[in-house]
Design a protein around this motif. Structure first.
Motif, short mmCIF file in Angstrom:
data_model
loop_
_atom_site.label_atom_id
_atom_site.label_comp_id
_atom_site.label_asym_id
_atom_site.label_seq_id
_atom_site.Cartn_x
_atom_site.Cartn_y
_atom_site.Cartn_z
N PRO A 51 0.85 -1.20 0.00
CA PRO A 51 0.00 0.00 0.00
C PRO A 51 0.88 1.24 0.00
CG PRO A 51 0.17 -0.88 2.21
CD PRO A 51 1.02 -1.77 1.34
N VAL A 79 -1.18 7.03 5.42
CA VAL A 79 -1.54 5.67 5.83
C VAL A 79 -0.56 5.18 6.90
CG1 VAL A 79 -1.91 3.32 5.01
CG2 VAL A 79 -2.43 5.25 3.50
N VAL A 110 -4.97 7.81 8.30
CA VAL A 110 -5.88 6.64 8.28
C VAL A 110 -5.06 5.37 8.49
CG1 VAL A 110 -7.59 7.68 6.71
CG2 VAL A 110 -5.71 6.34 5.76
N SER A 153 -1.40 -0.56 -3.81
CA SER A 153 -2.66 0.18 -3.66
C SER A 153 -2.36 1.64 -3.39
CB SER A 153 -3.55 -0.43 -2.57
OG SER A 153 -3.29 0.16 -1.33
N GLY A 172 -2.04 5.82 -4.93
CA GLY A 172 -1.02 6.50 -5.72
C GLY A 172 -1.11 6.30 -7.22
P1 AMP Z 1 -5.20 7.27 -3.47
O1 AMP Z 1 -5.65 6.21 -4.42
O2 AMP Z 1 -3.78 7.15 -3.06
O3 AMP Z 1 -5.52 8.65 -4.01
O4 AMP Z 1 -6.08 7.10 -2.15
C1 AMP Z 1 -7.47 7.24 -2.19
C2 AMP Z 1 -8.07 7.21 -0.81
O5 AMP Z 1 -7.84 5.94 -0.23
C3 AMP Z 1 -7.49 8.20 0.17
O6 AMP Z 1 -8.55 8.72 0.94
C4 AMP Z 1 -6.56 7.37 1.02
O7 AMP Z 1 -6.36 7.90 2.29
C5 AMP Z 1 -7.24 6.03 1.04
N1 AMP Z 1 -6.26 4.96 1.20
C6 AMP Z 1 -5.16 4.80 0.43
N2 AMP Z 1 -4.46 3.73 0.83
C7 AMP Z 1 -5.13 3.18 1.88
C8 AMP Z 1 -4.90 2.06 2.73
N3 AMP Z 1 -3.83 1.27 2.57
N4 AMP Z 1 -5.79 1.79 3.68
C9 AMP Z 1 -6.87 2.59 3.84
N5 AMP Z 1 -7.15 3.66 3.09
C10 AMP Z 1 -6.28 3.98 2.12
#
Ligand code: AMP
Ligand code: MG
Length: 412
Positions: free
Chosen positions: A192, A197, A209, A257, A259
């Motif tokens: 991730p 995170v 989170v 996951s 980014g």
């Molecule tokens: P991103 O795809 O990086 O833009 O993240 C989209 C949303 O998912 C954001 O609100 C992040 O905080 C949440 N998020 C990203 N990675 C995780 C994770 N490993 N666990 C929980 N939430 C996440």
């Protein structure tokens, strides 16, 4: 996709993207390592050998009823009286031959005595001393499973690549396989990303989170037959992210996951590109999960899943799970859609195939699907109310209450 990012700009439809994953994975011709395991450890694994019947199944003409073993030509008419010669129980066999006009009492599972070819159910007979009245005519092989009718000695009963469920395990036991060759679990790296995170054991600050994706993705990986390998949390910094991705390349496949969206600090694709990745697609016309990325880097397939927990969950189940099933040796197991009646009309905007968390229940002997209270792609609380997804295809008009619609039961 960010401005300046090269190559593959076209957004694929759900079906196109799934076909792309299938084609890439199956063209690879990769053969996983094999190992021998005892039957108790075989459930969920993919069989790495063809398994043949060691003898005929059933191995003898077997009675399916309690009653009387008869010669069918004796009992072509109702109310025939036969002479009782004795009895044969399951686990025994009748030592002599039954001649014309005679019969033997027989129990379910017992072999038919020589000379007999059918069984009269005890419910349709009357016995007095050594005489048995057979009230109904009996056809040849009635209430009998014929020797070799399920499988014949030497014939294959299970093929290489078959995923072993409870039924398969039972079949392996019945043909005497105490140990069986299965394919090794592929190791799937889970990485991730995101500066916000934090590990689940740490108390998050109000602006952070917890990393729920790793545990959730690990559960999907395990249920698909892979061994999850959780590799910390990647920061939104290129160099550190690169080091973690290089480490993850030791696995058989990579699940990243977060980014992968348009944000200024979404570096996953940049880093993969620097490592020489080939991208097969960078977005799919689905909701949730549009920014899904799929490609190959240094020989390893990778998925860049969106970070939103529900988007991650949906895309992992739709695309990564069947890819993992190829690496487990059981072939590309496509997500299965079934039909259910829609409880309440749903508004659908054309253009994206939509997967909405939903409950599928049986009402008045019919499958009925209703949406759960779901607040969008971050909402795992809403998702756990669901046991599947309502699937609305991209060009499908908004479905109305009572319509038959596609649903995807959730792989738990
Ligand atoms: P991103 O795809 O990086 O833009 O993240 C989209 C949303 O998912 C954001 O609100 C992040 O905080 C949440 N998020 C990203 N990675 C995780 C994770 N490993 N666990 C929980 N939430 C996440
Ligand atoms: Mg992020």
């Amino acid at each position: 996709m960010k401005p300046g990012t090269p190559a593959v700009t076209k957004m694929l439809s759900f079906e196109q993207a799934l076909a792309e994953v299938e084609a890439r994975l199956t063209a690879d011709g990769m053969i996983p390592a094999t190992e021998r395991v005892s039957l108790g450890e075989a459930w969920g694994r993919a069989l790495a050998e063809d398994v043949n019947a060691d003898r005929d199944y059933p191995p003898f003409n077997r009675s399916t009823r309690d009653g009387f073993a008869v010669r069918s030509q004796d009992v072509a008419q109702a109310d025939t009286v036969l002479t009782l010669d004795g009895e044969v129980r399951a686990g025994e066999y009748f030592k002599s031959e039954i001649g014309p006009g005679h019969c033997a009492a027989i129990m379910t599972g017992a072999p038919l005595p020589t000379g007999t070819d059918a069984v009269a159910m005890v419910e349709y007979t009357r016995t007095e001393d050594d005489k048995v009245r057979i009230e109904k005519p009996i056809a040849s092989f009635q209430n009998v499973v014929r020797k070799g009718s399920e499988a014949q000695a030497g014939q294959p009963v299970l093929r290489k690549g078959r995923r072993l469920g409870a039924g398969e395990v039972g079949l392996l036991a019945s043909v005497g396989k105490e140990k069986v060759a299965v394919y090794a679990h592929p190791r799937i790296a889970i990485l991730p990303t995101g500066d916000e995170v934090v590990p689940i054991g740490r108390k998050p600050e109000w602006y952070q989170v917890r990393n729920s994706n790793s545990a959730m993705l690990a559960a999907v990986v395990a249920s698909a037959g892979g061994t999850p390998w959780e590799i910390g949390i990647g920061p939104d910094r290129k160099e550190a992210l690169r080091n973690l991705i290089v480490k993850a390349l030791e696995a058989d496949m990579l699940l990243l996951s977060g980014g992968v969206s348009m944000g200024k600090y979404d570096f996953v694709e940049d880093v993969l590109e620097d490592l020489g990745a080939e991208f097969y697609f960078r977005s799919v016309a689905i909701r949730p999960g549009k920014p899904l990325v799929f490609g190959r880097v240094q020989g390893k397939f990778f998925f860049g899943l969106p970070g939103n927990p529900v988007s991650s969950f949906v895309t992992c189940n739709l695309f990564a799970r069947p890819a993992i099933s190829v690496l487990t040796g059981s072939g590309f197991e496509r997500p299965r859609f079934l039909r259910a009646r829609l409880a309440k009309s749903v508004h659908h905007k054309a253009g994206l195939t939509t997967f909405m968390p939903a409950r599928i229940d049986t009402r008045d002997a019919e499958p009925v699907v209703s949406l759960v209270g779901w607040q969008g792609s971050g909402d795992l609380v809403g998702v756990v109310e669901a046991n599947g997804f309502l699937v609305v295809h991209s060009e499908q008009p908004s479905p109305a209450a009572g319509d038959w619609v596609d649903v995807m039961p959730m792989a738990s």
